[in-house]
Scaffold this motif. Sequence first.
Motif, short mmCIF file in Angstrom:
data_model
loop_
_atom_site.label_atom_id
_atom_site.label_comp_id
_atom_site.label_asym_id
_atom_site.label_seq_id
_atom_site.Cartn_x
_atom_site.Cartn_y
_atom_site.Cartn_z
N GLN A 1 0.83 -1.20 0.00
CA GLN A 1 0.00 0.00 0.00
C GLN A 1 0.87 1.25 0.00
OE1 GLN A 1 -2.91 1.16 -0.34
NE2 GLN A 1 -4.25 -0.62 -0.30
N VAL A 2 0.32 2.29 -0.58
CA VAL A 2 1.03 3.57 -0.66
C VAL A 2 0.15 4.65 -0.06
CG1 VAL A 2 1.98 5.29 -2.24
CG2 VAL A 2 2.28 2.85 -2.72
N GLN A 3 0.77 5.50 0.75
CA GLN A 3 0.07 6.64 1.34
C GLN A 3 0.55 7.92 0.67
OE1 GLN A 3 1.86 4.37 3.57
NE2 GLN A 3 0.00 3.16 3.30
N VAL A 4 -0.41 8.81 0.44
CA VAL A 4 -0.11 10.09 -0.22
C VAL A 4 -0.67 11.20 0.66
CG1 VAL A 4 -0.43 11.48 -2.29
CG2 VAL A 4 -0.23 8.98 -2.48
N VAL A 5 0.18 12.12 1.08
CA VAL A 5 -0.24 13.18 2.00
C VAL A 5 0.15 14.54 1.44
CG1 VAL A 5 -0.04 14.11 4.32
CG2 VAL A 5 0.00 11.63 3.97
N GLU A 6 -0.86 15.39 1.30
CA GLU A 6 -0.62 16.76 0.82
C GLU A 6 -0.59 17.73 2.00
OE1 GLU A 6 -3.89 15.24 -2.20
OE2 GLU A 6 -3.67 15.33 -0.02
N THR A 7 0.21 18.77 1.89
CA THR A 7 0.23 19.86 2.86
C THR A 7 0.42 21.17 2.11
OG1 THR A 7 2.61 19.60 3.18
CG2 THR A 7 1.18 18.47 4.74
N GLY A 8 0.07 22.28 2.78
CA GLY A 8 0.41 23.59 2.23
C GLY A 8 -0.74 24.43 1.73
N GLY A 9 -1.95 23.94 1.79
CA GLY A 9 -3.07 24.76 1.33
C GLY A 9 -3.37 25.88 2.32
N GLY A 10 -4.33 26.73 1.94
CA GLY A 10 -4.72 27.80 2.83
C GLY A 10 -5.43 28.91 2.11
N LEU A 11 -5.57 30.04 2.82
CA LEU A 11 -6.23 31.22 2.28
C LEU A 11 -5.17 32.24 1.89
CD1 LEU A 11 -8.74 33.07 1.83
CD2 LEU A 11 -8.54 33.70 4.25
N VAL A 12 -5.28 32.78 0.70
CA VAL A 12 -4.31 33.76 0.22
C VAL A 12 -5.05 34.82 -0.60
CG1 VAL A 12 -3.80 32.44 -1.88
CG2 VAL A 12 -2.08 34.01 -0.96
N GLN A 13 -4.52 36.03 -0.59
CA GLN A 13 -5.12 37.11 -1.37
C GLN A 13 -4.76 36.98 -2.84
OE1 GLN A 13 -3.91 40.82 0.43
NE2 GLN A 13 -5.51 40.68 1.98
N PRO A 14 -5.58 37.52 -3.72
CA PRO A 14 -5.23 37.52 -5.15
C PRO A 14 -3.85 38.13 -5.38
CG PRO A 14 -7.50 38.19 -4.86
CD PRO A 14 -6.91 38.10 -3.48
N TYR A 110 -2.52 6.23 -6.97
CA TYR A 110 -2.93 6.62 -5.62
C TYR A 110 -3.20 8.12 -5.56
CZ TYR A 110 -1.39 2.03 -4.13
OH TYR A 110 -1.25 0.66 -4.00
N TRP A 111 -4.17 8.48 -4.70
CA TRP A 111 -4.56 9.87 -4.50
C TRP A 111 -4.43 10.27 -3.03
CZ3 TRP A 111 -6.03 13.07 -8.49
CH2 TRP A 111 -6.30 12.46 -9.72
N GLY A 112 -4.11 11.53 -2.81
CA GLY A 112 -4.15 12.08 -1.46
C GLY A 112 -5.55 12.51 -1.11
N GLN A 113 -5.70 13.03 0.11
CA GLN A 113 -7.02 13.40 0.63
C GLN A 113 -7.44 14.79 0.17
OE1 GLN A 113 -4.24 13.65 2.28
NE2 GLN A 113 -4.28 15.71 3.19
N GLY A 114 -6.52 15.56 -0.38
CA GLY A 114 -6.81 16.89 -0.88
C GLY A 114 -6.49 17.98 0.13
N THR A 115 -6.14 19.16 -0.39
CA THR A 115 -5.89 20.32 0.46
C THR A 115 -6.58 21.53 -0.17
OG1 THR A 115 -4.16 21.63 1.57
CG2 THR A 115 -3.67 20.87 -0.67
N GLN A 116 -7.25 22.29 0.65
CA GLN A 116 -8.05 23.42 0.16
C GLN A 116 -7.16 24.63 -0.11
OE1 GLN A 116 -11.58 23.72 -0.40
NE2 GLN A 116 -10.93 25.65 -1.33
N VAL A 117 -7.33 25.21 -1.29
CA VAL A 117 -6.70 26.48 -1.63
C VAL A 117 -7.81 27.48 -1.91
CG1 VAL A 117 -5.30 27.72 -3.33
CG2 VAL A 117 -4.60 25.44 -2.53
N THR A 118 -7.80 28.58 -1.17
CA THR A 118 -8.82 29.62 -1.35
C THR A 118 -8.12 30.94 -1.64
OG1 THR A 118 -10.32 28.51 0.19
CG2 THR A 118 -10.77 30.82 -0.32
N VAL A 119 -8.48 31.54 -2.76
CA VAL A 119 -7.90 32.82 -3.16
C VAL A 119 -9.00 33.86 -3.08
CG1 VAL A 119 -6.61 34.08 -4.92
CG2 VAL A 119 -6.36 31.58 -4.71
N SER A 120 -8.86 34.76 -2.11
CA SER A 120 -9.92 35.74 -1.88
C SER A 120 -9.37 36.93 -1.12
CB SER A 120 -11.05 35.09 -1.07
OG SER A 120 -12.03 36.05 -0.72
N SER A 121 -9.94 38.09 -1.40
CA SER A 121 -9.55 39.29 -0.67
C SER A 121 -10.48 39.50 0.53
CB SER A 121 -9.58 40.50 -1.59
OG SER A 121 -10.84 40.63 -2.21
#
Length: 121
Positions: A1-14, A110-121
């Motif tokens: 089995q293979v595990q895939v882990v994403e990090t680094g998403g978040g909220l950022v301004q345009p 294999y896929w990771g669980q996903g990380t949210q990226v939000t671009v908003s002011s």
Amino acid sequence: QVQVVETGGGLVQPGGSLRLSCAASGTIFSIYSMGWYCQAPGKQRELVATTSGGRTNYVDSVKGRFTISRDNAKNTVYLQMNSLEPEDTAVYYCNTVVRENFRSDRLNDYWGQGTQVTVSS
């Protein structure tokens, strides 16, 4: 089995930047490809960028803004996202295609669980 882990998403301004990381671990003999996909609300998951055999591929909308890179020693892929736009808002998923052992040349996906990226002011 293979595990895939994403990090680094978040909220950022345009116009801002984010760097996503994705590490694959587990039963890995070799990695054929690694890449990033995104899925916005109400839309299908779509390719952002991939890297395989030293070659990279990007969707047209991110060319010149995003850079995919890979650390083979760490089984890790990165996505540097610059000049972010509200349209980049999505859940970003890491995908890896691996060969798990030397006895078989079968490739598994294999896929990771996903990380949210939000671009908003």
